[in-house]
Enzyme design. Structure first.
Site, short mmCIF file in Angstrom:
data_model
loop_
_atom_site.label_atom_id
_atom_site.label_comp_id
_atom_site.label_asym_id
_atom_site.label_seq_id
_atom_site.Cartn_x
_atom_site.Cartn_y
_atom_site.Cartn_z
N LYS A 114 -13.71 -2.10 -34.53
CA LYS A 114 -14.11 -0.68 -34.43
C LYS A 114 -13.02 0.19 -33.80
CE LYS A 114 -19.11 -1.19 -34.55
NZ LYS A 114 -20.39 -0.97 -33.88
N LYS A 198 -19.11 -4.47 -47.11
CA LYS A 198 -20.48 -4.38 -46.65
C LYS A 198 -21.09 -3.03 -47.06
CE LYS A 198 -23.04 -5.02 -42.34
NZ LYS A 198 -22.94 -5.11 -40.89
N LYS A 201 -23.29 3.26 -44.57
CA LYS A 201 -23.53 4.70 -44.70
C LYS A 201 -22.23 5.49 -44.61
CE LYS A 201 -24.22 6.96 -40.31
NZ LYS A 201 -23.68 8.25 -40.68
#
Length: 333
Positions: A114, A198, A201
């Site tokens: 991240k 994956k 959104k």
């Protein structure tokens, strides 16, 4: 044997099929097992590890609660609450961060993913997020935590923190060491446009995912346009090697039908994608359209959602405030 189950979902908005099959569908099944006590948290403190628009965050908290309820989580049977309304989560996170080791956190692969290349610009919250996650779980004496592949490492850390706290303060089994609950017969849900990414959104293309708010026409269109390959469907599992999109679509179908991948392959072996896509669309519409309609109804009733979250937070606070009081006494406060 009865289980005490804790799990949380970030209020990032626009929950999709991956969230449903990977987490929420499983939550409903766990809730419906008679002896289980389930606590489901909208983890809004975790959400702010990256910058949020305050108005959007408020909307997303309600939308996540609405999604829980629309998918079948019953606020009478289970506790549904948002994390920031229970102050014990923040207090426990600080105390547990003073027990945790930097070396443990340095090993967390999700932070590295991240934060990207420039870790210096990442927030401390993003780095210490797993300690807050441990606090979330340990405050409720959870015996089991449903986890996907991306959270297994965080649960291991939670177990390490619990054991170290118990050892440091000479209190055997005071913080319960939770067990992971891994879903059986579940395929990780990938993008409809790229079978090796994956479903997310954050993907700029809405065609890459089935949102839980999609209507019948949107579902039909997305499955029609979902990426495939020119070959017929395989006759056995090994025929899915190097066919990521075929494996993903068959995995989605299997998860929705509660059957293993082998059964789905037997059902469609040698058939073409158009026939399979028609059946996949059918079951997606059957499962997702009622959820989508219910979410929209619930979002029109903000007062009801706020009441559910307030009542759930009061129930959660009763449990968590008792535990944090005991933690503080042990620490010497």
């Amino acid at each position: 044997m009865s289980k005490k189950i804790f799990s949380g979902v970030q209020p990032t908005g626009n929950l999709h099929l991956g969230n449903y099959l990977g987490a929420i569908k499983n939550f409903v099944e766990l809730q419906n097992e008679k002896e289980n006590q389930c606590i489901f948290c909208v983890v809004d403190l975790h959400a702010i590890t990256v910058k949020q628009d305050p108005k959007e965050l408020k909307k997303n908290i309600r939308e996540t609660a609405a999604t829980f309820i629309a998918c079948g989580i019953d606020p009478v049977k289970s506790i549904i609450f948002n994390q920031s309304m229970v102050s014990a989560h923040s207090e426990a996170a600080w105390i547990l961060s003073c027990v945790s080791k930097i070396g443990w956190l340095n090993r967390m692969t999700q932070f590295k993913e991240k934060a990207g290349k420039d870790k210096e610009k990442a927030s401390i919250g993003l780095y210490s997020y797993p300690v807050l996650m441990a606090a979330d779980i340990l405050l409720y004496d959870a015996t089991h935590v449903p986890v996907g592949d991306d959270q297994k490492q965080h649960l291991e850390l939670c177990r390490d923190i619990a054991q170290k706290f118990n050892n440091d303060f000479n209190v055997m089994n005071f913080l319960k060491v939770p067990e992971p609950l891994i879903q059986k017969q579940f395929s990780r849900i990938m993008s409809l446009k790229d079978g090796i990414k994956k479903m997310s959104k954050s993907d700029p293309s809405d065609l890459s995912r089935i949102n839980l708010t999609d209507n019948k026409e949107e579902i039909l269109n997305k499955i029609k346009k979902a990426k495939t390959d020119p070959l017929p469907l395989p006759r056995e599992i090994k025929g899915l090697a190097q066919r990521a999109e075929a494996e993903n679509l068959l995995g989605i179908y299997s998860s929705l039908k509660n059957q293993n991948l082998e059964s789905s392959i037997n059902e469609f072996n040698g058939k073409n994608f158009s026939e399979f896509k028609s059946k996949l669309s059918e079951i997606l519409i059957e499962k997702i359209e009622p959820i989508s309609k219910e979410i929209k109804i619930l979002l029109d009733n903000k007062e009801y959602l706020d009441t559910i979250l307030l009542e759930g937070s009061n129930k959660a606070d009763k449990i968590a405030s008792k535990k944090i009081k005991e933690i503080k006494e042990l620490v010497g406060f």
